[in-house]
Design a protein around this motif. Structure first.
Motif, PDB file in Angstrom:
ATOM      1  N   SER A  62       0.848  -1.189   0.000  1.00 47.16           N
ATOM      2  CA  SER A  62       0.000   0.000   0.000  1.00 47.16           C
ATOM      3  C   SER A  62       0.884   1.239   0.000  1.00 47.16           C
ATOM      4  CB  SER A  62      -0.879   0.058   1.259  1.00 47.16           C
ATOM      5  OG  SER A  62      -1.882  -0.910   1.236  1.00 47.16           O
ATOM      6  N   THR A  63       0.406   2.286  -0.658  1.00 52.34           N
ATOM      7  CA  THR A  63       1.055   3.594  -0.595  1.00 52.34           C
ATOM      8  C   THR A  63       0.214   4.442   0.329  1.00 52.34           C
ATOM      9  OG1 THR A  63       1.922   3.352  -2.833  1.00 52.34           O
ATOM     10  CG2 THR A  63       1.859   5.592  -1.925  1.00 52.34           C
ATOM     11  N   THR A  78       5.487   3.644   0.421  1.00 54.26           N
ATOM     12  CA  THR A  78       4.903   2.382   0.002  1.00 54.26           C
ATOM     13  C   THR A  78       5.505   1.324   0.912  1.00 54.26           C
ATOM     14  OG1 THR A  78       4.661   3.136  -2.274  1.00 54.26           O
ATOM     15  CG2 THR A  78       4.597   0.740  -1.899  1.00 54.26           C
ATOM     16  N   VAL A 128      -3.200   6.148  -0.620  1.00 49.15           N
ATOM     17  CA  VAL A 128      -3.187   6.539  -2.022  1.00 49.15           C
ATOM     18  C   VAL A 128      -3.481   5.329  -2.901  1.00 49.15           C
ATOM     19  CG1 VAL A 128      -1.717   7.490  -3.862  1.00 49.15           C
ATOM     20  CG2 VAL A 128      -1.507   8.363  -1.512  1.00 49.15           C
ATOM     21  N   TYR A 129      -2.914   4.195  -2.494  1.00 51.14           N
ATOM     22  CA  TYR A 129      -3.046   2.967  -3.278  1.00 51.14           C
ATOM     23  C   TYR A 129      -3.033   1.782  -2.324  1.00 51.14           C
ATOM     24  CZ  TYR A 129      -1.535  -0.971  -6.157  1.00 51.14           C
ATOM     25  OH  TYR A 129      -1.440  -2.188  -6.758  1.00 51.14           O
ATOM     26  N   GLN A 130      -3.954   0.856  -2.538  1.00 49.72           N
ATOM     27  CA  GLN A 130      -3.975  -0.403  -1.801  1.00 49.72           C
ATOM     28  C   GLN A 130      -4.238  -1.495  -2.839  1.00 49.72           C
ATOM     29  OE1 GLN A 130      -7.409  -2.247  -0.064  1.00 49.72           O
ATOM     30  NE2 GLN A 130      -6.580  -1.864   1.988  1.00 49.72           N
ATOM     31  N   PRO A 131      -3.330  -2.485  -2.971  1.00 52.65           N
ATOM     32  CA  PRO A 131      -3.506  -3.492  -4.033  1.00 52.65           C
ATOM     33  C   PRO A 131      -4.837  -4.225  -3.969  1.00 52.65           C
ATOM     34  CG  PRO A 131      -1.509  -3.928  -2.730  1.00 52.65           C
ATOM     35  CD  PRO A 131      -2.147  -2.708  -2.172  1.00 52.65           C
ATOM     36  N   ARG A 133      -7.707  -3.142  -2.837  1.00 54.66           N
ATOM     37  CA  ARG A 133      -8.769  -2.230  -3.278  1.00 54.66           C
ATOM     38  C   ARG A 133      -8.788  -2.135  -4.797  1.00 54.66           C
ATOM     39  NH1 ARG A 133      -7.958   3.457  -0.787  1.00 54.66           N
ATOM     40  NH2 ARG A 133      -6.446   3.651  -2.437  1.00 54.66           N
ATOM     41  N   GLU A 134      -7.583  -2.214  -5.393  1.00 60.76           N
ATOM     42  CA  GLU A 134      -7.461  -2.094  -6.842  1.00 60.76           C
ATOM     43  C   GLU A 134      -7.655  -3.440  -7.554  1.00 60.76           C
ATOM     44  OE1 GLU A 134      -7.141   0.935  -8.136  1.00 60.76           O
ATOM     45  OE2 GLU A 134      -6.971   1.781  -6.125  1.00 60.76           O
TER      46      GLU A 134
END
Length: 138
Positions: A62-63, A78, A128-131, A133-134
């Motif tokens: 995750s970022t 990250t 900002v980013y969670q694998p 979630r994506e």
């Protein structure tokens, strides 16, 4: 370790982190008390499948934007496994004290954690980013 809250981790992250404990890489960290802290965190963690992890939880890769509650500065990292770490590029190792501190916490949570020069306090500002979630595979 001053964390009191039960963290949430995916079953994949927990398994990979447990394998890390017995790796030659972790052997260099065996004398570090925070490695035992991570083990305790994982033993008590709320373990969920990739599709069940809430979108606001810090998982591996995750970022995340965190705020130092003392300096009020924010930083973006990250959270990665040690072989991918490069702090100059914002890639924070899970074996670093701050990496251990943020794993499994949610947006809005404040974390208190012992660091080499005392105790730090941070708040998870946003992910900002969670694998998971994506929908990125493990």
């Amino acid at each position: 370790m001053t964390k009191k809250k039960t963290i949430t981790v995916t079953s994949e992250d927990r398994e990979r982190l447990e394998r890390l404990f017995v790796s030659s890489l972790a052997a260099a960290f065996l004398d570090k008390p925070y490695l035992n802290d991570l083990r305790q965190e994982l033993e008590q963690a709320n373990v969920v499948g990739r599709g069940e992890v809430p979108a606001d939880v810090v998982t591996m890769n995750s970022t995340v934007v965190i705020k130092d509650m003392k300096s009020k500065e924010t930083e973006t990292f990250t959270l990665v496994y040690p072989d991918e770490a490069n702090i100059a590029d914002g890639r924070l190792s899970i074996l670093a004290p701050l990496g251990i501190a943020i794993l499994g916490y949610r947006v809005g949570d404040t974390i208190r954690w012992k660091i080499p020069n005392g105790e730090g306090r941070w708040r998870v500002e946003r992910i900002v980013y969670q694998p998971e979630r994506e929908g990125i595979p493990a």
